[in-house]
Design a protein around this motif. Structure first.
Motif, PDB file in Angstrom:
ATOM      1  N   ASP A   1       0.890  -1.288  -0.081  1.00 15.21           N
ATOM      2  CA  ASP A   1       0.220   0.033   0.181  1.00 15.21           C
ATOM      3  C   ASP A   1       0.927   1.178   0.003  1.00 15.21           C
ATOM      4  OD1 ASP A   1      -2.052  -1.678   0.141  1.00 15.21           O
ATOM      5  OD2 ASP A   1      -2.436  -1.434   2.451  1.00 15.21           O
ATOM      6  N   VAL A   2       0.717   1.980  -1.179  1.00 17.96           N
ATOM      7  CA  VAL A   2       1.359   3.335  -1.329  1.00 17.96           C
ATOM      8  C   VAL A   2       0.817   4.624  -0.610  1.00 17.96           C
ATOM      9  CG1 VAL A   2       2.523   4.940  -2.847  1.00 17.96           C
ATOM     10  CG2 VAL A   2       2.662   2.343  -3.388  1.00 17.96           C
ATOM     11  N   ASN A   3       1.216   5.067   0.530  1.00 15.42           N
ATOM     12  CA  ASN A   3       0.815   6.684   0.966  1.00 15.42           C
ATOM     13  C   ASN A   3       1.713   7.598   0.242  1.00 15.42           C
ATOM     14  OD1 ASN A   3      -1.160   5.661   3.354  1.00 15.42           O
ATOM     15  ND2 ASN A   3       0.454   4.017   3.402  1.00 15.42           N
ATOM     16  N   LEU A   4       1.215   8.517  -0.022  1.00 15.83           N
ATOM     17  CA  LEU A   4       1.908   9.619  -0.672  1.00 15.83           C
ATOM     18  C   LEU A   4       1.402  11.068  -0.191  1.00 15.83           C
ATOM     19  CD1 LEU A   4       4.197   9.837  -3.264  1.00 15.83           C
ATOM     20  CD2 LEU A   4       2.117  11.521  -3.546  1.00 15.83           C
ATOM     21  N   SER A   5       2.144  12.043   0.204  1.00 18.35           N
ATOM     22  CA  SER A   5       1.430  13.485   0.325  1.00 18.35           C
ATOM     23  C   SER A   5       2.615  14.056  -0.239  1.00 18.35           C
ATOM     24  CB  SER A   5       1.319  13.578   1.835  1.00 18.35           C
ATOM     25  OG  SER A   5       2.448  13.749   2.364  1.00 18.35           O
ATOM     26  N   LEU A   6       2.316  15.524  -0.318  1.00 13.47           N
ATOM     27  CA  LEU A   6       3.283  16.184  -0.878  1.00 13.47           C
ATOM     28  C   LEU A   6       3.353  17.715   0.143  1.00 13.47           C
ATOM     29  CD1 LEU A   6       2.779  16.805  -4.727  1.00 13.47           C
ATOM     30  CD2 LEU A   6       4.259  15.331  -3.728  1.00 13.47           C
ATOM     31  N   MET A   7       4.447  18.214   0.233  1.00 14.83           N
ATOM     32  CA  MET A   7       4.303  19.408   1.087  1.00 14.83           C
ATOM     33  C   MET A   7       5.207  20.464   0.293  1.00 14.83           C
ATOM     34  SD  MET A   7       7.126  18.170   4.049  1.00 14.83           S
ATOM     35  CE  MET A   7       8.758  17.488   3.840  1.00 14.83           C
ATOM     36  N   PRO A   8       4.872  21.401   0.545  1.00 13.77           N
ATOM     37  CA  PRO A   8       5.582  22.888  -0.536  1.00 13.77           C
ATOM     38  C   PRO A   8       6.916  22.937   0.001  1.00 13.77           C
ATOM     39  CG  PRO A   8       3.278  23.442   0.472  1.00 13.77           C
ATOM     40  CD  PRO A   8       3.604  22.326   1.108  1.00 13.77           C
ATOM     41  N   LYS A   9       7.971  23.142  -0.913  1.00 13.76           N
ATOM     42  CA  LYS A   9       9.256  23.463  -0.839  1.00 13.76           C
ATOM     43  C   LYS A   9       9.472  24.339   0.352  1.00 13.76           C
ATOM     44  CE  LYS A   9      11.265  21.168  -4.254  1.00 13.76           C
ATOM     45  NZ  LYS A   9      12.244  20.073  -4.095  1.00 13.76           N
ATOM     46  N   GLY A  10      10.267  24.063   1.405  1.00 10.49           N
ATOM     47  CA  GLY A  10      10.375  24.880   2.363  1.00 10.49           C
ATOM     48  C   GLY A  10       9.633  24.565   3.543  1.00 10.49           C
ATOM     49  N   SER A  11       8.625  23.787   3.361  1.00 11.07           N
ATOM     50  CA  SER A  11       7.705  23.536   4.527  1.00 11.07           C
ATOM     51  C   SER A  11       8.036  22.200   5.260  1.00 11.07           C
ATOM     52  CB  SER A  11       6.258  23.575   3.998  1.00 11.07           C
ATOM     53  OG  SER A  11       5.305  23.057   5.060  1.00 11.07           O
ATOM     54  N   GLU A  12       7.707  22.109   6.585  1.00 12.92           N
ATOM     55  CA  GLU A  12       7.905  20.878   7.248  1.00 12.92           C
ATOM     56  C   GLU A  12       6.603  20.061   7.666  1.00 12.92           C
ATOM     57  OE1 GLU A  12      10.361  21.896  10.632  1.00 12.92           O
ATOM     58  OE2 GLU A  12      12.195  22.453   9.317  1.00 12.92           O
ATOM     59  N   LYS A  13       5.644  20.846   7.180  1.00 15.89           N
ATOM     60  CA  LYS A  13       4.286  20.138   7.701  1.00 15.89           C
ATOM     61  C   LYS A  13       3.641  19.039   6.453  1.00 15.89           C
ATOM     62  CE  LYS A  13      -0.422  21.394   9.033  1.00 15.89           C
ATOM     63  NZ  LYS A  13      -1.539  22.701   8.942  1.00 15.89           N
ATOM     64  N   PHE A  14       3.561  18.033   6.701  1.00 12.79           N
ATOM     65  CA  PHE A  14       2.970  16.951   5.915  1.00 12.79           C
ATOM     66  C   PHE A  14       1.767  17.457   5.039  1.00 12.79           C
ATOM     67  CE2 PHE A  14       5.676  13.421   7.951  1.00 12.79           C
ATOM     68  CZ  PHE A  14       6.636  13.944   7.671  1.00 12.79           C
ATOM     69  N   GLY A  15       1.713  17.025   3.930  1.00 15.04           N
ATOM     70  CA  GLY A  15       0.362  17.295   3.400  1.00 15.04           C
ATOM     71  C   GLY A  15      -0.619  16.173   3.794  1.00 15.04           C
ATOM     72  N   THR A  16      -1.758  16.311   3.162  1.00  9.55           N
ATOM     73  CA  THR A  16      -2.776  15.091   3.154  1.00  9.55           C
ATOM     74  C   THR A  16      -2.504  13.979   2.330  1.00  9.55           C
ATOM     75  OG1 THR A  16      -4.617  16.844   3.726  1.00  9.55           O
ATOM     76  CG2 THR A  16      -5.315  14.422   2.996  1.00  9.55           C
ATOM     77  N   ARG A  17      -2.395  12.677   2.760  1.00 14.41           N
ATOM     78  CA  ARG A  17      -2.025  11.748   2.069  1.00 14.41           C
ATOM     79  C   ARG A  17      -3.101  10.913   1.531  1.00 14.41           C
ATOM     80  NH1 ARG A  17      -2.763   6.581   5.175  1.00 14.41           N
ATOM     81  NH2 ARG A  17      -3.514   7.576   7.299  1.00 14.41           N
ATOM     82  N   SER A  18      -2.941  10.149   0.468  1.00 13.90           N
ATOM     83  CA  SER A  18      -3.700   9.235  -0.431  1.00 13.90           C
ATOM     84  C   SER A  18      -3.127   8.141  -0.070  1.00 13.90           C
ATOM     85  CB  SER A  18      -3.689   9.483  -1.738  1.00 13.90           C
ATOM     86  OG  SER A  18      -2.601   9.545  -2.333  1.00 13.90           O
ATOM     87  N   GLU A  19      -3.576   6.687  -0.018  1.00 12.27           N
ATOM     88  CA  GLU A  19      -3.344   5.489  -0.009  1.00 12.27           C
ATOM     89  C   GLU A  19      -3.680   4.765  -1.116  1.00 12.27           C
ATOM     90  OE1 GLU A  19      -3.075   1.899   3.303  1.00 12.27           O
ATOM     91  OE2 GLU A  19      -4.654   3.380   3.597  1.00 12.27           O
ATOM     92  N   THR A  20      -2.729   4.184  -2.189  1.00 13.34           N
ATOM     93  CA  THR A  20      -2.954   3.512  -3.023  1.00 13.34           C
ATOM     94  C   THR A  20      -2.889   1.937  -2.857  1.00 13.34           C
ATOM     95  OG1 THR A  20      -2.187   5.308  -4.668  1.00 13.34           O
ATOM     96  CG2 THR A  20      -2.588   2.723  -5.416  1.00 13.34           C
TER      97      THR A  20
END
Length: 504
Positions: free
Chosen positions: A220-239
């Motif tokens: 199961d692949v969980n992935l999120s993106l965070m803007p460059k320079g940020s340390e806060k994780f984004g909302t993830r999706s789970e494939t």
């Protein structure tokens, strides 16, 4: 909420965002019986014939923990450099889906058997990337649902569903990484390398065949993106349930591009499960993801806690085999090959066959040559993995022995391998049936050389005049006359001797 499936380019996505991954890998253990009952785990039985009151969750039936399953979990935990719990217990993960007849899955929640580890993985250029492990916990698999009547094989549009509970209760280990950060543009490659390294480790431990195409290992692949320079994780999706190394890589890449497109358009990412489609390399929405509290975990009242003694854990540690990365590092030095060569061997699935061929008596160079050459070509043409070919490492070793003894040359050896693959018998039987032995009789070779010289006087004169390279034409004539069964090097020696020319 944005539901766009438009993508931005991978490069543009990475210019604005840093990917964060979490990989959850489920491994079916190769135990003879299920995790909490005595039902067989063998494949291929008729539906619902390997079930009992325990794995069907019937009233009054009590589970018992499979000791081999616990031992396998400890082996995996130790190989992943984890701490092994001195005391842990099972929990009931409650959910109401028909693939789990008890209406709950027996799993581990806040007390896993192994935790806080890591796995070093080697990328294609030789760089080593460390993946931190959050936990490895024991649980049981669900039954298999078959949706009938729809166009996609999924429940949407199906007229009815069939349930097979043979798989329900088979022991699983779920291995969960900590958030993987810092991979950048190499995130898809890191994900693929991690799952590949984990599969090799599981196989080396002997706890599962880990065949992804058979569902014995799923990611199961969980992935999120965070803007460059940020340390806060984004909302993830789970494939969910990605079942090949290539698909893991493609799923990560697609989700990076999809997330970036949604965020770039001012939308928000929905925390949901998604389905991966092999044909397109894309994902589609599944269902909004439950949080842990939605599962109403509570301790399993019918199972005693698991408390592996430190002595037992150390016995298991002492018996661990050489692990894949250490093994590859050793073989790299022993064989004198480059990291690129080793990566090619790994990509071809040839490492174990090569090692087994060497163990059977072949030298390393010859074993690599045949598995990465003729046999890799045959595997590609037939669409099979190398270990599925109808030839054993012992037979390949015998072919290399016949070449080393001078009984075969490379051309004849290829014909022998072809015969073995075609089911004509052992290498020696193929040599006998096809009459493939090298012509080593000096009288026969001398006669063939004399005939070649007589039939090509102009070439013979060139050789006498010092053009030794021209001997290749006469060698070719002799090889043709002997149906490729002469020793080419010896033929050239005889030609030069006959013409009174010294080589070099």
């Amino acid at each position: 909420m944005t539901t766009t499936t438009d993508l931005v380019s991978y490069e543009d996505a990475l210019a604005s965002y840093d990917p964060v991954m979490g990989l959850e890998v489920h491994v079916e253990l190769g135990t003879k019986t299920k995790m909490f009952c005595g039902c067989s785990t063998s494949l291929g039985a008729a539906p619902n014939t390997q079930t009992c009151p325990v794995c069907l969750g019937l009233p009054g039936a009590l589970p018992v923990v499979n000791a081999t399953g616990v031992e396998s979990a400890i082996k995996i935990g130790l190989a992943l450099n984890c701490e092994i719990a001195e005391w842990c217990r099972f929990a009931r993960k409650n959910y109401f889906y028909p693939d789990m007849p008890k209406n709950f899955q027996t799993s581990q929640y806040d007390e896993p058997i192994a935790f806080n580890g890591y796995l070093d993985v080697q990328l294609e250029d030789g760089e080593v990337f460390r993946v931190e492990i959050e936990r490895a916990h024991m649980e049981e698999d669900t039954g298999k649902s078959t949706h009938v009547g729809g166009a996609t094989g999924r429940i949407h549009g199906a007229s009815h569903s069939l349930l097979d509970y043979n798989r329900a209760g088979i022991p699983l280990i779920e291995i969960v990484t900590k958030p993987i950060v810092g991979a950048g543009e190499r995130a898809p490659e890191v994900a693929k390398a991690y799952v590949r390294e984990l599969r090799e480790l599981i196989r080396a431990l002997g706890v599962s065949e880990a065949r992804m195409e058979m569902g014995q290992m799923r990611c199961d692949v969980n992935l999120s993106l965070m803007p460059k320079g940020s340390e806060k994780f984004g909302t993830r999706s789970e494939t969910k349930n990605v079942n090949s190394l290539r698909s893991v890589e493609r799923a990560v890449r697609f989700e990076i591009q999809r997330h970036a497109a949604v965020l770039g358009d001012g939308g928000t990412i929905v925390q949901e499960t998604r389905h991966f489609h092999e044909d397109t390399g894309s994902t589609t929405s599944g269902r909004v993801k439950e949080e842990a509290e939605d599962y109403r975990y509570f301790p399993e009242p019918d199972l005693v806690p698991v408390a592996p003694s430190r002595e037992w854990v150390e016995e298991i540690r002492a018996a661990l085999p050489e692990l894949p990365l250490a093994r590859r590092t050793r073989l790299l030095a022993e064989w004198g090959i480059s990291a690129t060569d080793m990566q090619a061997i790994l990509n071809a699935g040839a490492l174990d066959p090569i090692v087994a061929t060497i163990d059977a008596g072949a030298d390393a160079a010859s074993a690599r040559k045949w598995w990465m050459g003729e046999l890799a070509r045959s595997a590609n043409e037939s669409g099979k993995a190398l270990d599925e070919l109808a030839i054993t490492p012992q037979q390949v070793a015998r072919v290399t022995e016949l070449v080393a003894k001078g009984d075969l040359n490379d051309k004849l050896a290829r014909q022998v391998i072809e015969g073995v693959l075609a089911g004509e018998g052992t290498p020696d039987e193929v040599v006998e049936k096809r009459g493939l032995k090298v012509v080593s009789d000096e009288g026969a070779l001398t006669a063939a050389v004399d005939e070649a010289i007589t039939g090509n006087p102009a070439i013979a004169d060139k050789i006498r005049g010092g053009k030794v390279a021209a001997a290749g034409a006469l060698v070719g004539a002799v090889m043709k006359a002997t149906r490729g069964q002469a020793d080419a090097a010896r033929v050239k020696e005889l030609i030069l001797e006959k013409l009174g020319v010294a080589e070099g």
